[in-house]
Design a protein around this motif. Structure first.
Motif, PDB file in Angstrom:
ATOM      1  N   ALA A  66      11.667   1.032  24.491  1.00 23.42           N
ATOM      2  CA  ALA A  66      12.739   0.637  25.391  1.00 23.42           C
ATOM      3  C   ALA A  66      12.773  -1.064  25.547  1.00 23.42           C
ATOM      4  O   ALA A  66      13.976  -1.668  25.671  1.00 23.42           O
ATOM      5  N   VAL A  67      11.758  -1.706  25.558  1.00 20.52           N
ATOM      6  CA  VAL A  67      11.461  -2.884  25.623  1.00 20.52           C
ATOM      7  C   VAL A  67      12.251  -3.643  24.278  1.00 20.52           C
ATOM      8  O   VAL A  67      13.030  -4.839  24.425  1.00 20.52           O
ATOM      9  N   ALA A  68      12.013  -3.293  23.189  1.00 19.03           N
ATOM     10  CA  ALA A  68      12.687  -3.633  22.035  1.00 19.03           C
ATOM     11  C   ALA A  68      13.935  -3.549  21.998  1.00 19.03           C
ATOM     12  O   ALA A  68      14.746  -4.487  21.609  1.00 19.03           O
ATOM     13  N   GLU A  69      14.661  -2.553  22.641  1.00 22.66           N
ATOM     14  CA  GLU A  69      16.094  -2.566  22.755  1.00 22.66           C
ATOM     15  C   GLU A  69      16.676  -3.416  23.480  1.00 22.66           C
ATOM     16  O   GLU A  69      17.667  -4.095  23.414  1.00 22.66           O
ATOM     17  N   ALA A  70      16.075  -3.713  24.637  1.00 26.61           N
ATOM     18  CA  ALA A  70      16.216  -4.884  25.835  1.00 26.61           C
ATOM     19  C   ALA A  70      16.360  -6.250  25.228  1.00 26.61           C
ATOM     20  O   ALA A  70      17.302  -7.049  25.185  1.00 26.61           O
ATOM     21  N   ILE A  71      15.222  -6.368  24.362  1.00 25.02           N
ATOM     22  CA  ILE A  71      15.061  -7.791  23.860  1.00 25.02           C
ATOM     23  C   ILE A  71      15.779  -7.969  22.378  1.00 25.02           C
ATOM     24  O   ILE A  71      16.369  -9.059  22.348  1.00 25.02           O
ATOM     25  N   ASP A  72      16.060  -7.036  21.835  1.00 26.56           N
ATOM     26  CA  ASP A  72      16.873  -7.219  20.659  1.00 26.56           C
ATOM     27  C   ASP A  72      17.792  -5.958  20.288  1.00 26.56           C
ATOM     28  O   ASP A  72      17.529  -5.098  19.419  1.00 26.56           O
ATOM     29  N   PRO A  73      18.965  -6.011  21.071  1.00 30.15           N
ATOM     30  CA  PRO A  73      19.808  -4.926  21.188  1.00 30.15           C
ATOM     31  C   PRO A  73      20.497  -4.738  19.503  1.00 30.15           C
ATOM     32  O   PRO A  73      20.877  -5.981  19.230  1.00 30.15           O
ATOM     33  N   LYS A  74      20.513  -3.517  19.130  1.00 36.31           N
ATOM     34  CA  LYS A  74      21.291  -3.335  17.864  1.00 36.31           C
ATOM     35  C   LYS A  74      22.668  -2.924  18.137  1.00 36.31           C
ATOM     36  O   LYS A  74      22.899  -2.211  19.031  1.00 36.31           O
ATOM     37  N   PRO A  75      23.742  -3.275  17.305  1.00 40.68           N
ATOM     38  CA  PRO A  75      25.119  -2.777  17.509  1.00 40.68           C
ATOM     39  C   PRO A  75      25.158  -1.062  17.360  1.00 40.68           C
ATOM     40  O   PRO A  75      24.253  -0.703  16.752  1.00 40.68           O
ATOM     41  N   SER A  76      26.007  -0.737  18.195  1.00 43.60           N
ATOM     42  CA  SER A  76      26.221   0.988  17.999  1.00 43.60           C
ATOM     43  C   SER A  76      26.415   1.071  16.484  1.00 43.60           C
ATOM     44  O   SER A  76      27.130   0.377  15.965  1.00 43.60           O
ATOM     45  N   ARG A  77      25.943   2.172  16.199  1.00 43.77           N
ATOM     46  CA  ARG A  77      26.482   2.696  14.759  1.00 43.77           C
ATOM     47  C   ARG A  77      27.744   3.538  14.875  1.00 43.77           C
ATOM     48  O   ARG A  77      27.835   4.037  13.702  1.00 43.77           O
TER      49      ARG A  77
END
Length: 65
Positions: free
Chosen positions: A51-62
């Motif tokens: 959860a934290v990783a997604e907030a800090i380094d969001p990846k573009p939608s696939r």
């Protein structure tokens, strides 16, 4: 007994989770980007890290455009 796990994302100490008596992990933020998770309960340290990783380094939608 409580145990703590450091959550680090790309070399940034985002915070830590502390396991409680019921086996849940409460997040304590150390980085500004992770403050929105302060006090949140997670089922595991891995769930908190994701959860934290997604907030800090969001990846573009696939999904396709």
């Amino acid at each position: 007994m409580n145990s703590a796990v450091l959550i680090e994302i790309h070399g940034v100490e985002a915070g830590l989770v502390v396991r409680d008596e019921r086996g849940q992990f409460r997040f304590f933020a150390a980085a500004r980007e992770a403050f929105r998770f302060e006090g949140r309960l997670f089922r595991s340290a891995a769930d908190a890290r994701r959860a934290v990783a997604e907030a800090i380094d969001p990846k573009p939608s696939r999904r396709g455009g």
